[in-house]
Design a protein around this motif. Sequence first.
Motif, short mmCIF file in Angstrom:
data_model
loop_
_atom_site.label_atom_id
_atom_site.label_comp_id
_atom_site.label_asym_id
_atom_site.label_seq_id
_atom_site.Cartn_x
_atom_site.Cartn_y
_atom_site.Cartn_z
N ILE A 76 0.84 -1.20 0.00
CA ILE A 76 0.00 0.00 0.00
C ILE A 76 0.87 1.25 0.00
CG2 ILE A 76 -1.65 1.35 1.36
CD1 ILE A 76 -3.01 -0.90 0.02
N SER A 77 1.91 1.27 0.84
CA SER A 77 2.78 2.44 0.89
C SER A 77 3.60 2.58 -0.40
CB SER A 77 3.72 2.39 2.11
OG SER A 77 4.52 1.23 2.09
N LEU A 78 4.03 1.46 -0.98
CA LEU A 78 4.77 1.52 -2.24
C LEU A 78 3.91 2.06 -3.38
CD1 LEU A 78 6.83 -1.82 -2.25
CD2 LEU A 78 7.70 0.51 -1.93
N ALA A 79 2.62 1.80 -3.31
CA ALA A 79 1.70 2.21 -4.39
C ALA A 79 1.05 3.56 -4.12
CB ALA A 79 0.62 1.15 -4.58
N ALA A 80 1.50 4.29 -3.08
CA ALA A 80 0.82 5.52 -2.68
C ALA A 80 0.77 6.55 -3.80
CB ALA A 80 1.52 6.12 -1.45
N VAL A 81 1.86 6.76 -4.50
CA VAL A 81 1.89 7.78 -5.56
C VAL A 81 1.01 7.38 -6.74
CG1 VAL A 81 3.34 9.04 -7.20
CG2 VAL A 81 4.15 8.66 -4.86
N PRO A 82 1.14 6.15 -7.28
CA PRO A 82 0.22 5.76 -8.36
C PRO A 82 -1.25 5.82 -7.95
CG PRO A 82 2.06 4.23 -8.25
CD PRO A 82 2.18 5.13 -7.06
N LEU A 83 -1.56 5.46 -6.71
CA LEU A 83 -2.94 5.53 -6.24
C LEU A 83 -3.43 6.98 -6.21
CD1 LEU A 83 -2.86 2.91 -3.34
CD2 LEU A 83 -4.24 2.77 -5.43
N CYS A 103 20.31 10.68 10.16
CA CYS A 103 20.50 10.70 8.71
C CYS A 103 20.85 9.31 8.21
CB CYS A 103 21.61 11.69 8.32
SG CYS A 103 23.23 11.32 9.01
N GLY A 104 20.54 9.06 6.96
CA GLY A 104 20.92 7.80 6.37
C GLY A 104 19.91 7.22 5.40
N ASP A 105 20.08 5.94 5.15
CA ASP A 105 19.28 5.20 4.18
C ASP A 105 18.24 4.39 4.95
OD1 ASP A 105 18.25 3.59 2.23
OD2 ASP A 105 20.13 2.60 1.70
N PHE A 106 16.97 4.80 4.84
CA PHE A 106 15.87 4.12 5.52
C PHE A 106 15.27 3.00 4.67
CE2 PHE A 106 16.40 7.47 8.38
CZ PHE A 106 15.56 7.34 9.48
N ASN A 107 15.60 2.97 3.39
CA ASN A 107 15.08 1.93 2.49
C ASN A 107 13.55 1.86 2.48
OD1 ASN A 107 17.19 0.45 1.04
ND2 ASN A 107 17.99 0.03 3.09
N ASP A 108 12.91 3.01 2.70
CA ASP A 108 11.45 3.03 2.68
C ASP A 108 10.96 4.40 2.24
OD1 ASP A 108 9.07 1.66 2.88
OD2 ASP A 108 9.47 0.96 4.93
N VAL A 109 9.76 4.44 1.72
CA VAL A 109 9.19 5.64 1.11
C VAL A 109 8.47 6.49 2.16
CG1 VAL A 109 8.99 4.61 -1.17
CG2 VAL A 109 7.13 4.33 0.48
#
Length: 336
Positions: free
Chosen positions: A36-43, A254-260
């Motif tokens: 669901i979070s990965l598809a937030a922008v297309p949705l 700071c850093g790489d969270f690997n999530d949107v």
Amino acid sequence: MRRFRNILFLFVFLSVFLLLLLPYLSPVRAGNLFFISLAAVPLFVANGFLFLVMLLKHSRWSWFLGALLLVSLSYMIHYVSFPFPAFQGRQGIQPIRLISWNAEGFHLNSDTLAKVACYINGQHPDLLCFQERPHTSLLAWDSIQSAFPDYPYKIINSREDEVLNLALFSRWPIRNIKEYYFPDSYNKVLQADIKMKWCTIRLFNVHLQTTGVAQDTKNSDLFQTLRNNAIKRNLQAEQLIKAIQKSPFPVIVCGDFNDVPSSYAYRNMARFMQDCFLKAGCGWGGSYQPWKGFFRIDYTFCSKEFGVDSYRLIKNSWSDHKMQESEIHISSYIDN
């Protein structure tokens, strides 16, 4: 046709509802809804398109879709930023210049390291955080240190993993170092107190759980791999947030969270921390360079004692991640 329309509208409504609910779920339940979070922008785009179609047809459904669009803005605003006048720090207080970057191991190449060092040293940051520092057997830590000679204080994680190591360079003394290692993961967090002349801050250099998707990942395993790693990442973020909340000093993360930005990890962090990109960035916040820079997964946060002057994402050919450059002022806290 009416049935199809109603099903479509119900799907849009449920997607928006789940996205709003996501940060309030348990880490495991939120991980189960990673798609669901990965598809937030297309949705959001699909919702906008449906809204325009219904509006042109003068349909009463346009009000419903318009309301969903407004509700969706609560998570969509974290993907894009517009420039505002720079924050004016307290007079006489020196700004903190920070670079955070997933170096992708400098491609295990001394020439790449030299080019990176030439750029970074020319920017004169006060603090420099690397994620994915290579194992010293692959690219010697001594070589990395010598590439950045202007930093008298530097630390790395004490447990040298094959991959995904961290490094911190500072112009000021480093104290109270603490490391967070996560079960069944190479990912980690490096915590340190930075003792400046006018105050002490606590810095967290972060690399949360990677997606785990490789070129040889089978389609049948893809969903399960993404789900399992999303759950791990949510649990790691929860542990990180607890550590941040215990800090007696102002905090920079700071850093790489690997999530949107629509994810459980980001939205729980953003509840009580300032997102430097939103405060002083400009445009789309995509930090992962593949996929045309669509995905925003690298962040710099700071606590509310700070004011943010600037934030930039720097494209480069040395890594699959853009480099984060920030300038921050301490605004309401001074050490005694």
